[in-house]
Scaffold this motif. Structure first.
Motif, PDB file in Angstrom:
ATOM      1  N   PHE A  13      -2.672  12.219 -21.909  1.00  0.00           N
ATOM      2  CA  PHE A  13      -2.673  12.786 -20.558  1.00  0.00           C
ATOM      3  C   PHE A  13      -2.283  11.716 -19.532  1.00  0.00           C
ATOM      4  N   LEU A  14      -2.834  10.502 -19.696  1.00  0.00           N
ATOM      5  CA  LEU A  14      -2.499   9.430 -18.759  1.00  0.00           C
ATOM      6  C   LEU A  14      -1.009   9.106 -18.812  1.00  0.00           C
ATOM      7  N   VAL A  15      -0.403   9.216 -19.994  1.00  0.00           N
ATOM      8  CA  VAL A  15       1.038   8.991 -20.132  1.00  0.00           C
ATOM      9  C   VAL A  15       1.802   9.981 -19.252  1.00  0.00           C
ATOM     10  N   THR A  16       1.386  11.254 -19.266  1.00  0.00           N
ATOM     11  CA  THR A  16       2.084  12.241 -18.428  1.00  0.00           C
ATOM     12  C   THR A  16       1.897  11.928 -16.947  1.00  0.00           C
TER      13      THR A  16
ATOM     14  N   ILE B   2       0.518   1.277 -27.109  1.00  0.00           N
ATOM     15  CA  ILE B   2       1.906   1.672 -27.364  1.00  0.00           C
ATOM     16  C   ILE B   2       2.274   2.875 -26.494  1.00  0.00           C
ATOM     17  N   ALA B   3       1.347   3.826 -26.366  1.00  0.00           N
ATOM     18  CA  ALA B   3       1.612   5.017 -25.552  1.00  0.00           C
ATOM     19  C   ALA B   3       1.836   4.635 -24.093  1.00  0.00           C
ATOM     20  N   LEU B   4       0.980   3.761 -23.573  1.00  0.00           N
ATOM     21  CA  LEU B   4       1.116   3.364 -22.165  1.00  0.00           C
ATOM     22  C   LEU B   4       2.419   2.601 -21.937  1.00  0.00           C
ATOM     23  N   LEU B   5       2.702   1.650 -22.843  1.00  0.00           N
ATOM     24  CA  LEU B   5       3.932   0.869 -22.690  1.00  0.00           C
ATOM     25  C   LEU B   5       5.161   1.758 -22.825  1.00  0.00           C
ATOM     26  N   ALA B   6       5.089   2.760 -23.713  1.00  0.00           N
ATOM     27  CA  ALA B   6       6.215   3.684 -23.869  1.00  0.00           C
ATOM     28  C   ALA B   6       6.438   4.449 -22.573  1.00  0.00           C
ATOM     29  N   ALA B   7       5.353   4.879 -21.939  1.00  0.00           N
ATOM     30  CA  ALA B   7       5.488   5.603 -20.671  1.00  0.00           C
ATOM     31  C   ALA B   7       6.162   4.718 -19.627  1.00  0.00           C
TER      32      ALA B   7
END
Lengths: 268, 139
Positions: free
Chosen positions: A37-40, B102-107
């Protein structure tokens, strides 16, 4: 982890949902979902940062001029308030993990108060912009801008203090850009150059800080809910997921402000 | 799903990155799949907050030094350091499963890609831009 079982610390009210095998798996699933969710959220703000970058690269004079209408000091104070609230939130997660019930409630309450403080200061800033018509699109009051600049030096209580060095720098940059459209007006003791279409900056400013403000408000609702549950005794060493995830959201709001502050208030 | 199916399923090679699966959580995790909280030491939280305040003062001070085009990059670099501290310590990424980082860096990488390509596109209409004439409503 025998020590956990023998631990006298408060465990909180906990249960394992039937579709999970273990507590660990339950926690990991919740946390993974929160991060996705934070990614979005990052991607949503990314669109606004893109608009900001394009406009600033194409029309630096607008940003250079318009940012002087913001109050750098209030922006800096708000940054500190938000950073402090992030600190108390991180401490609250620690307290929840350690089963410190009273401390958890106190820290959540402080975090919530900081949220009110942030929005309060933001309201003072918005009100100042509203009073002087520094708004988006066709609502921007260009006529009042000239009056405002003319009375700049005498109106220190409501507006940012005059900064001759910044004015000189802005004038030099604009001369360098050879801005044929720049208008020279007398403003108190200093001549100021007003570029065209200053309202574009305020469109970007209000959308970015406004969406961020909505996030602060949402975070405060979450923290209020966490506080209520904390006072009820829901959280402890075996149930801290909600505090942890609510904290992640609050930190993300802080993270976005960390970039918004220098990009909007500290343009050079 | 019968228990026998579950125990014979091979473990994914990237388990360490993606976190627990239903097969490994029961049998392989220390503590039999119970929570194992990792409270961040208070001195570390306080230290991060103090560092963030110092960096905020620094970024305000940096605007009074004329570095030309470098100013915005200095501001962004300081913001990046602050953001990393918040993400790694306050958001616990330093001790988490690597997939979250990895998810944060990908974003962040995709936002950079988005902005980068939009800026490349700007080159197309750059000759048509008139300095000081931003498009907008009539004054």
């Amino acid at each position: 982890m025998a020590s956990v079982a023998a631990n006298p610390r408060y465990e909180g009210k906990h249960h394992l949902a039937h579709h999970f095998d273990t507590r660990r798996q339950q926690f990991d699933s919740h946390k993974l979902a929160m991060w996705l969710f934070l990614v979005t959220e990052v991607l949503m703000f990314g669109g606004l940062f893109c608009a900001y970058t394009i406009y600033r690269a194409s029309h630096p004079e607008i940003f250079l001029f318009a940012h002087t209408l913001l109050d750098k000091n209030l922006g800096a104070v708000n940054t500190i308030v938000l950073l402090f609230s992030s600190f108390t939130m991180a401490w609250a997660v620690r307290a929840a993990m350690l089963g410190e019930r009273r401390r958890l409630s106190a820290l959540l309450a402080i975090t919530l108060l900081c949220g009110f403080g942030f929005l309060g200061i933001k309201a003072v800033e918005y009100n100042h912009k509203w009073q002087h018509g520094f708004l988006w699109g066709q609502h921007f009051a260009y006529a009042e801008l000239q009056d405002y600049l003319a009375g700049h030096g005498t109106d220190a209580a409501t507006g940012p203090a005059p900064d001759p060095a910044a004015d000189a720098h802005a004038a030099a940059v604009m001369a360098e850009l050879d801005l044929a459209a720049a208008v020279t007006v007398a403003h108190g003791h200093d001549p100021a150059l007003i570029p065209r279409n200053v309202h574009i900056f305020f469109g970007i400013y209000f959308v970015m800080t406004g969406l961020h403000g909505i996030h602060v408000l949402a975070g405060m609702i979450v923290i209020g809910w966490l506080l209520r549950r904390s006072l009820r005794g829901d959280f402890g060493t075996r149930n801290y997921t909600a505090v942890d995830l609510g904290g992640l959201y609050w930190h993300l709001v802080d993270l976005i402000w960390i970039f918004l502050f220098p990009l909007l208030y500290l343009i050079h | 799903m019968p228990e026998s199916d579950r125990s014979h399923r091979p473990l994914p090679a990237n388990r360490a990155v993606f976190g627990t699966t239903d097969t490994d959580s029961v049998h392989d995790e220390p503590g039999g799949g119970d929570l194992h909280p990792h409270p961040v030491p208070l001195w570390m939280l306080g230290g991060v907050f103090a560092t963030l305040v110092v960096l905020t003062v620094l970024t305000v001070a940096a605007t009074y030094v004329d570095l030309g085009r470098l100013n915005v990059w200095v501001a962004l670099a300081i913001a990046a350091v602050k953001g990393t501290l918040v993400a790694e310590i306050f958001m616990h990424l330093h001790w988490d499963r690597p997939f979250h980082r990895i998810a944060l860096l990908a974003a962040v990488a995709f936002v950079a890609l988005f902005i980068g390509i939009a800026m490349l596109d700007r080159v197309t209409y750059l000759p048509d831009l008139i300095p000081g004439h931003a498009p907008g409503v009539q004054q």
